[in-house]
Scaffold this motif. Structure first.
Motif, short mmCIF file in Angstrom:
data_model
loop_
_atom_site.label_atom_id
_atom_site.label_comp_id
_atom_site.label_asym_id
_atom_site.label_seq_id
_atom_site.Cartn_x
_atom_site.Cartn_y
_atom_site.Cartn_z
N GLY A 166 0.80 -1.27 -0.06
CA GLY A 166 0.06 -0.09 0.15
C GLY A 166 0.87 1.30 -0.05
O GLY A 166 2.16 1.27 0.20
N GLU A 167 0.12 2.38 -0.17
CA GLU A 167 0.85 3.58 -0.30
C GLU A 167 1.74 4.13 0.86
O GLU A 167 2.97 4.31 0.94
CB GLU A 167 -0.28 4.59 -0.45
CG GLU A 167 0.09 5.97 -1.27
CD GLU A 167 0.43 6.01 -2.90
OE1 GLU A 167 1.75 6.31 -3.04
OE2 GLU A 167 -0.09 5.44 -3.68
N ASP A 168 1.30 3.70 2.12
CA ASP A 168 1.95 4.16 3.09
C ASP A 168 3.22 3.14 3.48
O ASP A 168 4.16 3.52 3.82
CB ASP A 168 0.92 4.41 4.54
CG ASP A 168 -0.07 5.51 4.54
OD1 ASP A 168 0.40 6.39 3.53
OD2 ASP A 168 -0.82 5.60 5.27
N GLY A 169 2.86 2.09 3.42
CA GLY A 169 3.74 1.17 3.76
C GLY A 169 4.83 1.03 2.78
O GLY A 169 6.20 0.97 3.16
N ALA A 170 4.48 1.37 1.67
CA ALA A 170 5.66 1.65 0.45
C ALA A 170 6.47 2.66 0.96
O ALA A 170 7.75 2.77 0.61
CB ALA A 170 5.07 1.84 -1.01
N GLU A 171 6.06 3.69 1.28
CA GLU A 171 6.74 4.92 1.62
C GLU A 171 7.50 4.76 2.87
O GLU A 171 8.78 5.58 3.06
CB GLU A 171 5.96 6.02 1.84
CG GLU A 171 5.11 6.43 0.63
CD GLU A 171 4.95 7.97 0.35
OE1 GLU A 171 5.00 8.66 1.26
OE2 GLU A 171 4.90 8.32 -0.80
N GLN A 172 7.30 3.83 3.78
CA GLN A 172 8.22 3.33 4.90
C GLN A 172 9.49 2.42 4.22
O GLN A 172 10.51 2.72 5.03
CB GLN A 172 7.51 2.50 5.95
CG GLN A 172 6.33 3.16 6.63
CD GLN A 172 6.76 4.21 7.38
OE1 GLN A 172 7.96 4.01 8.05
NE2 GLN A 172 6.22 5.47 7.20
N ARG A 173 9.44 1.96 3.24
CA ARG A 173 10.32 0.96 2.69
C ARG A 173 11.29 1.59 1.66
O ARG A 173 12.34 0.75 1.27
CB ARG A 173 9.60 -0.39 2.45
CG ARG A 173 8.88 -1.22 3.40
CD ARG A 173 8.03 -2.19 3.10
NE ARG A 173 7.61 -3.26 3.98
CZ ARG A 173 6.70 -2.74 4.82
NH1 ARG A 173 6.05 -1.61 4.75
NH2 ARG A 173 6.46 -3.37 5.84
N SER A 174 10.59 2.19 0.77
CA SER A 174 11.17 2.49 -0.66
C SER A 174 11.07 4.23 -0.74
O SER A 174 10.00 4.73 -0.53
CB SER A 174 10.57 1.88 -1.88
OG SER A 174 10.84 2.21 -2.88
N ALA A 175 12.04 4.73 -1.40
CA ALA A 175 12.00 6.00 -1.74
C ALA A 175 11.10 6.46 -3.12
O ALA A 175 11.26 5.45 -4.02
CB ALA A 175 13.48 6.65 -2.21
N ARG A 176 10.32 7.53 -3.08
CA ARG A 176 9.74 7.71 -4.49
C ARG A 176 10.80 7.92 -5.46
O ARG A 176 11.86 8.54 -5.40
CB ARG A 176 8.98 8.99 -4.21
CG ARG A 176 7.69 8.80 -3.32
CD ARG A 176 7.00 10.40 -3.38
NE ARG A 176 5.98 10.32 -2.27
CZ ARG A 176 5.19 11.18 -2.09
NH1 ARG A 176 5.58 12.42 -2.58
NH2 ARG A 176 4.32 11.22 -0.98
N PRO A 177 10.34 7.79 -6.59
CA PRO A 177 11.25 7.89 -7.80
C PRO A 177 11.76 9.31 -7.81
O PRO A 177 10.92 10.14 -7.65
CB PRO A 177 10.51 7.44 -9.02
CG PRO A 177 9.26 7.11 -8.66
CD PRO A 177 9.13 6.98 -7.20
N GLY A 178 13.15 9.63 -8.15
CA GLY A 178 13.55 10.89 -8.02
C GLY A 178 13.85 11.42 -6.56
O GLY A 178 14.36 12.65 -6.77
#
Ligand SMILES: [Zn+2]
Length: 181
Positions: free
Chosen positions: A74-86
């Protein structure tokens, strides 16, 4: 160059022109690659096998990683684990993920002899453990004992000697716990 959740790459799809191999199919910018090769050789001489397990990642690769993380967590979980592109330090060509002692890009790296050697010695080669324990409110990332950023010997040594843990603190930049929007 400081990249965090408030400071993206510019241009957003920036790609360094001087990438060279550091083994394992990974690349860093030439000066960082030279320093990494020296660091790993010195570790090896001390009987520690440390390997580069990620380094430069282009914008489109980070796009795929982030999309996969969103699909899984999910969006929140992804942001805990991976940087946004750029917004990934890996896109600078100055950051690498290290493994050794049976631990690969996981928090257990901090407890291995290899990870402890990196924590104690990386500054001598110009590297900084970029996401230290307890600095998530500043860096935006949990403790990543495996992730090092090349900043040059002078700055890395000054950070080490003065105990300043983050580039944000050193340069007086605002804490970057979250993206701006
Ligand atoms: Zn990393």
């Amino acid at each position: 160059m400081v990249v965090d959740k408030l400071r993206s790459l510019a241009p957003i799809d920036y790609r360094p022109a001087d990438l060279v191999d550091v083994g394992g199919g990974y690349q860093l910018r030439s000066e960082a690659a030279r320093a990494m090769t020296e660091m790993l050789a010195e570790a090896a001489a001390a009987g520690l096998v440390i390997s580069v397990e990620s380094a430069f990642r282009p914008y489109d690769h980070q796009q795929r990683l982030f999309a996969n993380a969103v699909a899984r967590f999910g969006e929140d979980g992804a942001e805990q684990r991976s940087a946004r592109p750029g917004f990934s330090e890996h896109q600078t060509g100055l950051a690498a993920d290290l493994g050794g002692g049976g631990c690969h890009i996981e928090s257990c790296f901090a407890t291995t002899a290899e990870g402890q050697w990196v924590a104690a010695n990386a500054h001598r080669f110009g590297f900084l453990v970029r996401y230290p324990d307890g600095s998530q409110g500043i860096t935006g990332y949990k403790f990543e004992p495996w992730h090092v950023r090349y900043v040059g010997v002078e700055l890395a040594t000054e950070l080490h000697d003065t105990g300043v843990a983050t580039l944000e603190d050193f340069f007086g930049l605002p804490a970057a716990p979250e993206y701006a929007g």
